[in-house]
Motif scaffolding. Structure first.
Motif, PDB file in Angstrom:
ATOM      1  N   ALA A 105      50.451  46.582  44.978  1.00 16.89           N
ATOM      2  CA  ALA A 105      51.591  47.027  45.787  1.00 16.89           C
ATOM      3  C   ALA A 105      52.900  46.530  45.177  1.00 16.89           C
ATOM      4  O   ALA A 105      53.908  47.242  45.179  1.00 16.89           O
ATOM      5  N   PHE A 106      52.879  45.325  44.636  1.00 18.49           N
ATOM      6  CA  PHE A 106      54.060  44.779  43.963  1.00 18.49           C
ATOM      7  C   PHE A 106      54.476  45.683  42.802  1.00 18.49           C
ATOM      8  O   PHE A 106      55.645  46.048  42.669  1.00 18.49           O
ATOM      9  N   VAL A 107      53.514  46.054  41.952  1.00 17.95           N
ATOM     10  CA  VAL A 107      53.816  46.901  40.797  1.00 17.95           C
ATOM     11  C   VAL A 107      54.319  48.265  41.257  1.00 17.95           C
ATOM     12  O   VAL A 107      55.282  48.806  40.703  1.00 17.95           O
ATOM     13  N   ARG A 108      53.707  48.813  42.293  1.00 15.25           N
ATOM     14  CA  ARG A 108      54.144  50.119  42.802  1.00 15.25           C
ATOM     15  C   ARG A 108      55.595  50.048  43.287  1.00 15.25           C
ATOM     16  O   ARG A 108      56.395  50.932  42.985  1.00 15.25           O
ATOM     17  N   PHE A 109      55.926  49.011  44.049  1.00  9.88           N
ATOM     18  CA  PHE A 109      57.296  48.875  44.555  1.00  9.88           C
ATOM     19  C   PHE A 109      58.261  48.680  43.388  1.00  9.88           C
ATOM     20  O   PHE A 109      59.313  49.316  43.327  1.00  9.88           O
ATOM     21  N   ALA A 110      57.892  47.800  42.459  1.00 10.45           N
ATOM     22  CA  ALA A 110      58.754  47.519  41.311  1.00 10.45           C
ATOM     23  C   ALA A 110      58.953  48.762  40.449  1.00 10.45           C
ATOM     24  O   ALA A 110      60.028  48.959  39.882  1.00 10.45           O
ATOM     25  N   SER A 111      57.937  49.619  40.382  1.00  7.28           N
ATOM     26  CA  SER A 111      58.068  50.824  39.561  1.00  7.28           C
ATOM     27  C   SER A 111      59.136  51.761  40.108  1.00  7.28           C
ATOM     28  O   SER A 111      59.801  52.460  39.354  1.00  7.28           O
ATOM     29  N   VAL A 112      59.321  51.769  41.410  1.00  7.51           N
ATOM     30  CA  VAL A 112      60.351  52.607  42.019  1.00  7.51           C
ATOM     31  C   VAL A 112      61.706  51.912  41.949  1.00  7.51           C
ATOM     32  O   VAL A 112      62.703  52.504  41.545  1.00  7.51           O
ATOM     33  N   TYR A 113      61.750  50.651  42.324  1.00  6.08           N
ATOM     34  CA  TYR A 113      63.025  49.945  42.375  1.00  6.08           C
ATOM     35  C   TYR A 113      63.574  49.654  40.978  1.00  6.08           C
ATOM     36  O   TYR A 113      64.776  49.631  40.776  1.00  6.08           O
ATOM     37  N   GLY A 114      62.673  49.443  40.011  1.00  8.10           N
ATOM     38  CA  GLY A 114      63.087  49.036  38.674  1.00  8.10           C
ATOM     39  C   GLY A 114      63.867  50.066  37.899  1.00  8.10           C
ATOM     40  O   GLY A 114      64.541  49.732  36.947  1.00  8.10           O
ATOM     41  N   ARG A 115      63.776  51.330  38.265  1.00 11.51           N
ATOM     42  CA  ARG A 115      64.484  52.412  37.579  1.00 11.51           C
ATOM     43  C   ARG A 115      64.284  52.327  36.066  1.00 11.51           C
ATOM     44  O   ARG A 115      65.229  52.220  35.294  1.00 11.51           O
ATOM     45  N   PHE A 116      63.032  52.356  35.656  1.00 15.83           N
ATOM     46  CA  PHE A 116      62.708  52.279  34.236  1.00 15.83           C
ATOM     47  C   PHE A 116      63.124  53.566  33.546  1.00 15.83           C
ATOM     48  O   PHE A 116      62.949  54.655  34.075  1.00 15.83           O
ATOM     49  N   SER A 117      63.630  53.430  32.337  1.00 15.39           N
ATOM     50  CA  SER A 117      64.083  54.625  31.616  1.00 15.39           C
ATOM     51  C   SER A 117      63.033  55.166  30.659  1.00 15.39           C
ATOM     52  O   SER A 117      63.115  56.319  30.254  1.00 15.39           O
ATOM     53  N   THR A 118      62.037  54.333  30.298  1.00 18.17           N
ATOM     54  CA  THR A 118      60.959  54.811  29.427  1.00 18.17           C
ATOM     55  C   THR A 118      59.617  54.293  29.948  1.00 18.17           C
ATOM     56  O   THR A 118      59.569  53.255  30.611  1.00 18.17           O
ATOM     57  N   PRO A 119      58.555  54.985  29.613  1.00 18.28           N
ATOM     58  CA  PRO A 119      57.226  54.495  30.015  1.00 18.28           C
ATOM     59  C   PRO A 119      56.902  53.127  29.409  1.00 18.28           C
ATOM     60  O   PRO A 119      56.206  52.323  30.022  1.00 18.28           O
ATOM     61  N   ASP A 120      57.424  52.844  28.212  1.00 22.16           N
ATOM     62  CA  ASP A 120      57.159  51.556  27.570  1.00 22.16           C
ATOM     63  C   ASP A 120      57.698  50.392  28.402  1.00 22.16           C
ATOM     64  O   ASP A 120      57.091  49.324  28.455  1.00 22.16           O
ATOM     65  N   GLU A 121      58.844  50.590  29.048  1.00 19.70           N
ATOM     66  CA  GLU A 121      59.395  49.539  29.905  1.00 19.70           C
ATOM     67  C   GLU A 121      58.438  49.237  31.053  1.00 19.70           C
ATOM     68  O   GLU A 121      58.216  48.081  31.405  1.00 19.70           O
ATOM     69  N   PHE A 122      57.872  50.284  31.630  1.00 19.33           N
ATOM     70  CA  PHE A 122      56.933  50.096  32.730  1.00 19.33           C
ATOM     71  C   PHE A 122      55.642  49.437  32.233  1.00 19.33           C
ATOM     72  O   PHE A 122      55.098  48.558  32.892  1.00 19.33           O
ATOM     73  N   VAL A 123      55.174  49.826  31.055  1.00 17.31           N
ATOM     74  CA  VAL A 123      53.970  49.213  30.483  1.00 17.31           C
ATOM     75  C   VAL A 123      54.179  47.717  30.282  1.00 17.31           C
ATOM     76  O   VAL A 123      53.287  46.908  30.572  1.00 17.31           O
ATOM     77  N   ARG A 124      55.360  47.323  29.814  1.00 19.68           N
ATOM     78  CA  ARG A 124      55.649  45.895  29.629  1.00 19.68           C
ATOM     79  C   ARG A 124      55.574  45.150  30.974  1.00 19.68           C
ATOM     80  O   ARG A 124      55.078  44.034  31.043  1.00 19.68           O
ATOM     81  N   LEU A 125      56.077  45.779  32.033  1.00 16.46           N
ATOM     82  CA  LEU A 125      55.984  45.157  33.358  1.00 16.46           C
ATOM     83  C   LEU A 125      54.521  44.960  33.758  1.00 16.46           C
ATOM     84  O   LEU A 125      54.128  43.878  34.198  1.00 16.46           O
ATOM     85  N   VAL A 126      53.709  45.992  33.598  1.00 16.19           N
ATOM     86  CA  VAL A 126      52.292  45.904  33.978  1.00 16.19           C
ATOM     87  C   VAL A 126      51.595  44.831  33.152  1.00 16.19           C
ATOM     88  O   VAL A 126      50.779  44.065  33.675  1.00 16.19           O
ATOM     89  N   GLU A 127      51.912  44.731  31.881  1.00 22.02           N
ATOM     90  CA  GLU A 127      51.310  43.691  31.036  1.00 22.02           C
ATOM     91  C   GLU A 127      51.707  42.306  31.519  1.00 22.02           C
ATOM     92  O   GLU A 127      50.883  41.389  31.566  1.00 22.02           O
ATOM     93  N   GLU A 128      52.966  42.129  31.893  1.00 24.37           N
ATOM     94  CA  GLU A 128      53.415  40.832  32.392  1.00 24.37           C
ATOM     95  C   GLU A 128      52.696  40.476  33.689  1.00 24.37           C
ATOM     96  O   GLU A 128      52.237  39.354  33.876  1.00 24.37           O
ATOM     97  N   VAL A 129      52.568  41.447  34.578  1.00 18.36           N
ATOM     98  CA  VAL A 129      51.874  41.208  35.847  1.00 18.36           C
ATOM     99  C   VAL A 129      50.415  40.877  35.589  1.00 18.36           C
ATOM    100  O   VAL A 129      49.848  39.980  36.216  1.00 18.36           O
ATOM    101  N   SER A 130      49.785  41.570  34.634  1.00 18.91           N
ATOM    102  CA  SER A 130      48.383  41.282  34.301  1.00 18.91           C
ATOM    103  C   SER A 130      48.230  39.861  33.789  1.00 18.91           C
ATOM    104  O   SER A 130      47.280  39.166  34.128  1.00 18.91           O
ATOM    105  N   THR A 131      49.167  39.411  32.981  1.00 18.40           N
ATOM    106  CA  THR A 131      49.123  38.045  32.466  1.00 18.40           C
ATOM    107  C   THR A 131      49.294  37.042  33.602  1.00 18.40           C
ATOM    108  O   THR A 131      48.554  36.059  33.707  1.00 18.40           O
TER     109      THR A 131
END
Length: 182
Positions: A123-149
């Motif tokens: 749910a955190f990642v889902r909310f952050a994906s909307v609020y974060g206003r990412f401009s590229t998919p790579d930015e979102f992938v980096r977020l998911v990787e950080e959360v996974s770590t």
């Protein structure tokens, strides 16, 4: 207090009990004129908090907007409405306890993300994906990787997305792991 049915001020209290986790008193009343019964709640009048939006407009804080914004990312997740409402109440109480009459949407989003981090990382990642206003998919992938770590570190604090991912000018910045989690 006047009777909501006939308008007379003559009434009696039949029962009083604590409500809303001790934050209010529930009273069962009966009108002495029309004999109808009704329930009232008494609670502490809290300071009004206004939200400053990105465009500079100000609106009064509405807890139901927080509930609604958390319901979407919590959809099909093991998160109950009771949990969501409780988190929204906690966020509202925290904002009122600050004593500031105005709070930014950024501050509210940080509190929502921290609350979602504690109950459900997806749910955190889902909310952050909307609020974060990412401009590229790579930015979102980096977020998911950080959360996974950070997921592997059970007591890890949530990533500070709002302040770390977006500079004051709104541009994206590369996230980094918090030092205390390494």
């Amino acid at each position: 207090m006047d009777c909501p049915h006939c308008g007379t001020a003559e009434l009696r209290v039949l029962e009083s009990r604590p409500a809303r986790d001790g934050q209010a008193i529930r009273r069962r009343r009966q009108c002495l004129n029309c004999a109808r019964r009704y329930t009232t709640f008494e609670e502490i009048e809290r300071m009004r908090v206004f939200v400053v939006k990105r465009d500079g407009t100000r609106v009064e804080f509405n807890r139901e907007k927080i509930v609604g914004s958390m319901m979407i990312p919590c959809g099909k997740r093991p998160v109950t409405m009771e949990q969501i409402r409780g988190l929204a109440e906690d966020i509202e109480r925290d904002l009122q306890d600050l004593g500031d009459e105005e709070v930014t949407t950024r501050e509210i989003a940080e509190r929502v993300m921290a609350a979602l981090w504690r109950i459900d990382r997806v749910a955190f990642v889902r909310f952050a994906s909307v609020y974060g206003r990412f401009s590229t998919p790579d930015e979102f992938v980096r977020l998911v990787e950080e959360v996974s770590t950070l997921q592997a570190l059970t007591d890890a604090p949530p990533p500070q997305l709002v302040s770390r991912l977006h500079g004051d000018d709104g541009t994206f910045r590369q996230p980094t792991l918090p030092l205390e989690s390494m």
